[in-house]
Enzyme design. Structure first.
Site, PDB file in Angstrom:
ATOM      1  CB  CYS A  94      50.919  69.658 -34.201  1.00  0.00           C
ATOM      2  SG  CYS A  94      51.557  71.328 -34.459  1.00  0.00           S
ATOM      3  CG  HIS A 237      54.942  67.527 -33.535  1.00  0.00           C
ATOM      4  ND1 HIS A 237      54.371  67.092 -34.695  1.00  0.00           N
ATOM      5  CD2 HIS A 237      54.890  68.872 -33.579  1.00  0.00           C
ATOM      6  CE1 HIS A 237      53.981  68.123 -35.413  1.00  0.00           C
ATOM      7  NE2 HIS A 237      54.281  69.222 -34.759  1.00  0.00           N
ATOM      8  CD  GLU A 239      54.123  63.462 -34.144  1.00  0.00           C
ATOM      9  OE1 GLU A 239      53.777  63.572 -32.951  1.00  0.00           O
ATOM     10  OE2 GLU A 239      53.837  64.305 -35.010  1.00  0.00           O
TER      11      GLU A 239
HETATM   12  N1  GLN Z   1      50.579  75.322 -38.032  1.00  0.00           N
HETATM   13  C1  GLN Z   1      50.324  74.078 -38.702  1.00  0.00           C
HETATM   14  C2  GLN Z   1      48.899  74.085 -39.282  1.00  0.00           C
HETATM   15  O1  GLN Z   1      48.250  75.073 -39.259  1.00  0.00           O
HETATM   16  C3  GLN Z   1      50.515  72.889 -37.800  1.00  0.00           C
HETATM   17  C4  GLN Z   1      51.990  72.700 -37.519  1.00  0.00           C
HETATM   18  C5  GLN Z   1      52.368  71.299 -37.146  1.00  0.00           C
HETATM   19  O2  GLN Z   1      51.611  70.335 -37.246  1.00  0.00           O
HETATM   20  N2  GLN Z   1      53.608  71.182 -36.753  1.00  0.00           N
HETATM   21  O3  GLN Z   1      48.474  73.100 -39.770  1.00  0.00           O
END
Ligand code: GLN
Length: 269
Positions: A94, A237, A239
């Site tokens: 992410c 994610h 995790e």
């Molecule tokens: N949108 C977030 C960012 O720009 C990432 C979101 C996440 O890691 N759940 O960093």
């Protein structure tokens, strides 16, 4: 020999990654080829801790905050060396995927630094806000066994909106776009890194469609998992689930990469 895997612990879901890495390593102990492998999992907050790592996970969280703290901790350049010069196995989830992208949009210029390593452009917050978070069953054919789809959790997730061709001038082209930041380019340091940088981006996972929205699939085909050589990124994610399959697969990748590196060092010596 012990392989040390670090999790960048500046912000975000680093604790959860360490927990699932431990579960994954325990499960791998039952795997014949891996029985002797010893693992050490450490939180990484300093360049010295990064130096000890054979592989690294950059967790989910907030990529802007993580990049800021990394810069203040003098970690940005060592991270770029780790990923782009030494091509050590690195996995971003992410926010981590955003940091590993060569280009990220929806970002104010100067508002966000990237590490880079994956020749892709990500679209941040592709699915909207936190309240638009969702689960989706993902087919990930690279996972061994037949345990069915992976229940992936998406929270303000990015997607890979474009695979960039790694030609000269990739930075300049991307910088022509509004609200887009790019990672600084890097030259491969040695033969192994040069070979690794010739690797193409592989698409390892696509969203079949948003689950659980009135039973209607949406946004089918969004790219949510990619790999380029030793650099791996997922929009979701793992995790935050109890499913260690991707962590197990990735640890095997790390073990293979460490083995290859050792062999090449023997040849060079
Ligand atoms: N949108 C977030 C960012 O720009 C990432 C979101 C996440 O890691 N759940 O960093």
């Amino acid at each position: 020999m012990t392989i040390t895997v670090g999790v960048l612990a500046l912000q975000g879901a680093f604790y959860e990654h360490i927990q699932l890495l431990k579960v994954a390593a325990d499960k791998l102990r039952g795997n014949k080829s891996m029985t002797k492998q010893q693992w050490e999992f450490i939180e990484v907050r300093t360049p010295a801790e990064l130096d000890r790592c054979d592989g690294l996970i950059i967790p989910g969280g907030e990529s802007t905050a993580m990049a800021l703290v990394a810069a203040r901790s003098n970690l940005l350049e060592p991270l770029r060396d780790f990923v782009k010069l030494h091509r050590k196995p690195t996995w971003g989830t992410c926010a981590g995927l955003i940091l590993l992208a060569e280009s990220a949009n929806r970002t104010k210029r100067g508002g966000q630094e990237l590490i880079g390593g994956l020749d892709v452009r990500v679209n941040r917050n592709h699915f909207g806000r936190q309240t638009d978070s969702f689960y989706a069953p993902l087919d990930l054919p690279f996972l061994p066994g037949d345990a069915g789809p992976f229940r992936a959790v998406f929270i303000r997730a990015p997607v890979v909106e474009k695979v960039l061709s790694p030609k000269e001038g990739i930075q300049d082209e991307e910088l022509k776009r509004d609200e887009t930041v790019v990672a600084p380019s890097r030259q491969p340091e040695n033969a192994i890194a040069r070979e690794a940088m010739a690797d193409k981006v592989e698409i390892l996972g696509k969203l079949p469609g948003k689950a659980e929205v009135d039973g209607m699939p949406q946004e089918a085909g969004d790219i949510v998992a990619v790999k380029q050589g030793n650099v791996f990124g997922t929009s979701f994610h793992p995790e935050l689930t109890e499913d260690p399959r991707i962590h197990m697969w990735w640890l095997c990748q790390v073990s293979d990469a460490v083995g290859k590196l050792q062999k090449s060092e023997v040849v060079v010596r």
